[in-house]
Design a protein around this motif. Structure first.
Motif, PDB file in Angstrom:
ATOM      1  N   MET A  65       0.835  -1.181   0.000  1.00 32.27           N
ATOM      2  CA  MET A  65       0.000   0.000   0.000  1.00 32.27           C
ATOM      3  C   MET A  65       0.881   1.247   0.000  1.00 32.27           C
ATOM      4  O   MET A  65       1.887   1.304   0.691  1.00 32.27           O
ATOM      5  CB  MET A  65      -0.918   0.034   1.217  1.00 32.27           C
ATOM      6  CG  MET A  65      -1.738   1.293   1.209  1.00 32.27           C
ATOM      7  SD  MET A  65      -3.009   1.579   2.451  1.00 32.27           S
ATOM      8  CE  MET A  65      -3.096   0.195   3.445  1.00 32.27           C
TER       9      MET A  65
ATOM     10  N   ASP B  15      -4.015   1.187  -2.768  1.00 28.91           N
ATOM     11  CA  ASP B  15      -3.659  -0.225  -2.715  1.00 28.91           C
ATOM     12  C   ASP B  15      -4.204  -0.866  -3.983  1.00 28.91           C
ATOM     13  O   ASP B  15      -5.407  -1.116  -4.084  1.00 28.91           O
ATOM     14  CB  ASP B  15      -4.265  -0.870  -1.464  1.00 28.91           C
ATOM     15  CG  ASP B  15      -3.732  -2.273  -1.229  1.00 28.91           C
ATOM     16  OD1 ASP B  15      -2.861  -2.724  -2.001  1.00 28.91           O
ATOM     17  OD2 ASP B  15      -4.189  -2.915  -0.267  1.00 28.91           O
TER      18      ASP B  15
ATOM     19  N   TYR C  67      -4.506   6.833   0.609  1.00 27.85           N
ATOM     20  CA  TYR C  67      -4.032   5.454   0.627  1.00 27.85           C
ATOM     21  C   TYR C  67      -4.404   4.799  -0.693  1.00 27.85           C
ATOM     22  O   TYR C  67      -5.573   4.825  -1.090  1.00 27.85           O
ATOM     23  CB  TYR C  67      -4.686   4.670   1.776  1.00 27.85           C
ATOM     24  CG  TYR C  67      -4.492   5.327   3.126  1.00 27.85           C
ATOM     25  CD1 TYR C  67      -3.335   5.096   3.864  1.00 27.85           C
ATOM     26  CD2 TYR C  67      -5.462   6.173   3.652  1.00 27.85           C
ATOM     27  CE1 TYR C  67      -3.153   5.690   5.102  1.00 27.85           C
ATOM     28  CE2 TYR C  67      -5.282   6.769   4.890  1.00 27.85           C
ATOM     29  CZ  TYR C  67      -4.132   6.531   5.610  1.00 27.85           C
ATOM     30  OH  TYR C  67      -3.954   7.127   6.839  1.00 27.85           O
TER      31      TYR C  67
ATOM     32  N   VAL D  90       4.519   8.772   5.836  1.00 29.83           N
ATOM     33  CA  VAL D  90       4.024   8.736   4.456  1.00 29.83           C
ATOM     34  C   VAL D  90       5.177   8.430   3.508  1.00 29.83           C
ATOM     35  O   VAL D  90       6.339   8.691   3.811  1.00 29.83           O
ATOM     36  CB  VAL D  90       3.308  10.060   4.052  1.00 29.83           C
ATOM     37  CG1 VAL D  90       2.119  10.343   4.968  1.00 29.83           C
ATOM     38  CG2 VAL D  90       4.268  11.238   4.035  1.00 29.83           C
ATOM     39  N   ASP D  91       4.835   7.883   2.338  1.00 29.39           N
ATOM     40  CA  ASP D  91       5.855   7.566   1.334  1.00 29.39           C
ATOM     41  C   ASP D  91       6.353   8.821   0.629  1.00 29.39           C
ATOM     42  O   ASP D  91       7.527   8.926   0.293  1.00 29.39           O
ATOM     43  CB  ASP D  91       5.293   6.575   0.311  1.00 29.39           C
ATOM     44  CG  ASP D  91       4.965   5.247   0.969  1.00 29.39           C
ATOM     45  OD1 ASP D  91       5.883   4.634   1.548  1.00 29.39           O
ATOM     46  OD2 ASP D  91       3.787   4.831   0.919  1.00 29.39           O
TER      47      ASP D  91
ATOM     48  N   THR E 204       1.121   5.272   0.790  1.00 29.76           N
ATOM     49  CA  THR E 204       0.500   6.320   1.605  1.00 29.76           C
ATOM     50  C   THR E 204       1.099   7.655   1.201  1.00 29.76           C
ATOM     51  O   THR E 204       2.317   7.851   1.279  1.00 29.76           O
ATOM     52  CB  THR E 204       0.740   6.068   3.104  1.00 29.76           C
ATOM     53  OG1 THR E 204       0.243   4.774   3.445  1.00 29.76           O
ATOM     54  CG2 THR E 204       0.020   7.116   3.944  1.00 29.76           C
TER      55      THR E 204
ATOM     56  N   LYS F 190      -8.137  10.154   4.311  1.00 32.61           N
ATOM     57  CA  LYS F 190      -8.503  10.552   5.663  1.00 32.61           C
ATOM     58  C   LYS F 190      -8.033  11.981   5.893  1.00 32.61           C
ATOM     59  O   LYS F 190      -6.879  12.324   5.587  1.00 32.61           O
ATOM     60  CB  LYS F 190      -7.835   9.597   6.661  1.00 32.61           C
ATOM     61  CG  LYS F 190      -7.999   9.977   8.108  1.00 32.61           C
ATOM     62  CD  LYS F 190      -7.377   8.923   9.010  1.00 32.61           C
ATOM     63  CE  LYS F 190      -6.015   9.366   9.452  1.00 32.61           C
ATOM     64  NZ  LYS F 190      -5.418   8.537  10.493  1.00 32.61           N
TER      65      LYS F 190
ATOM     66  N   LYS G   9      -4.338  12.252   4.269  1.00 30.84           N
ATOM     67  CA  LYS G   9      -3.548  11.135   3.760  1.00 30.84           C
ATOM     68  C   LYS G   9      -4.385  10.413   2.715  1.00 30.84           C
ATOM     69  O   LYS G   9      -5.587  10.225   2.886  1.00 30.84           O
ATOM     70  CB  LYS G   9      -3.181  10.153   4.872  1.00 30.84           C
ATOM     71  CG  LYS G   9      -2.097  10.664   5.794  1.00 30.84           C
ATOM     72  CD  LYS G   9      -1.706   9.603   6.798  1.00 30.84           C
ATOM     73  CE  LYS G   9      -0.615  10.098   7.710  1.00 30.84           C
ATOM     74  NZ  LYS G   9      -0.301   9.084   8.742  1.00 30.84           N
TER      75      LYS G   9
END
Length: 170
Positions: free
Chosen positions: A1, A145, A143, A25-26, A3, A152, A141
């Motif tokens: 996943m 996947d 997400y 976070v990425d 983020t 959120k 954020k």
């Protein structure tokens, strides 16, 4: 996943709460009205960052682009400030302008929002900078996947904190 931290409308202020809110976070996408280049340098301590130019940002800055339009995993994400949308950005206008996008991220209005419009996810992380218009400072954020998307909103201050409007005292 994957983020992704989402932030907008810092207007030169990186609140200390942003570091906790976006920890892990990425990378970060900034939806414009950044302020001086030091804002992006400060945010890059959290994760790599890319940013679009907002209507208050200086034109021609090499660290800002007009729009981000990119695939993340199998999801097409567009990031814009939104000021280029005639009559102002809202989910229907943004979807009409960026029909090819799965996720549209924008700023400009300072009003935090996560909604679905025409099978697309539209997100405004709100304004993370100086509090204006009696709106609560926030970030978000995203997400991703595979083809699944979730988001959120994250408040940066407790609801009971009352800050003076800019240009006023106490």
């Amino acid at each position: 996943m994957l983020t992704i931290g989402l932030i907008s409308d810092t207007h030169g202020l990186v609140r200390p709460e942003v570091f906790d809110a976006l920890a892990g976070v990425d990378f970060i996408l900034h939806a414009g009205d950044v302020g001086p280049p030091e804002v992006l340098i400060e945010l890059s301590a959290i994760a790599p960052i890319r940013a679009v130019r907002g209507n208050t940002d200086e034109a021609g800055r090499p660290d800002l682009v007009e729009r981000i339009d990119e695939m993340f995993e199998q999801v097409r994400v567009v990031v814009t400030h939104g000021h280029e949308i005639d009559k102002g950005p809202n989910p229907p206008r943004l979807v009409s302008a960026y029909m090819h996008a799965d996720v549209i991220i924008y700023g400009h209005t300072h009003q935090q929002l996560i909604t679905r419009a025409a099978r697309r996810t539209v997100i405004n992380p709100g304004a993370a900078g100086a509090r204006r218009f009696k709106l609560q400072p926030s970030v978000a954020k995203l997400y991703i996947d595979a083809r699944r998307v979730d988001a959120k909103l994250i408040q940066l201050l407790p609801d009971d904190v009352i800050l003076p409007e800019p240009g006023t005292t106490g």
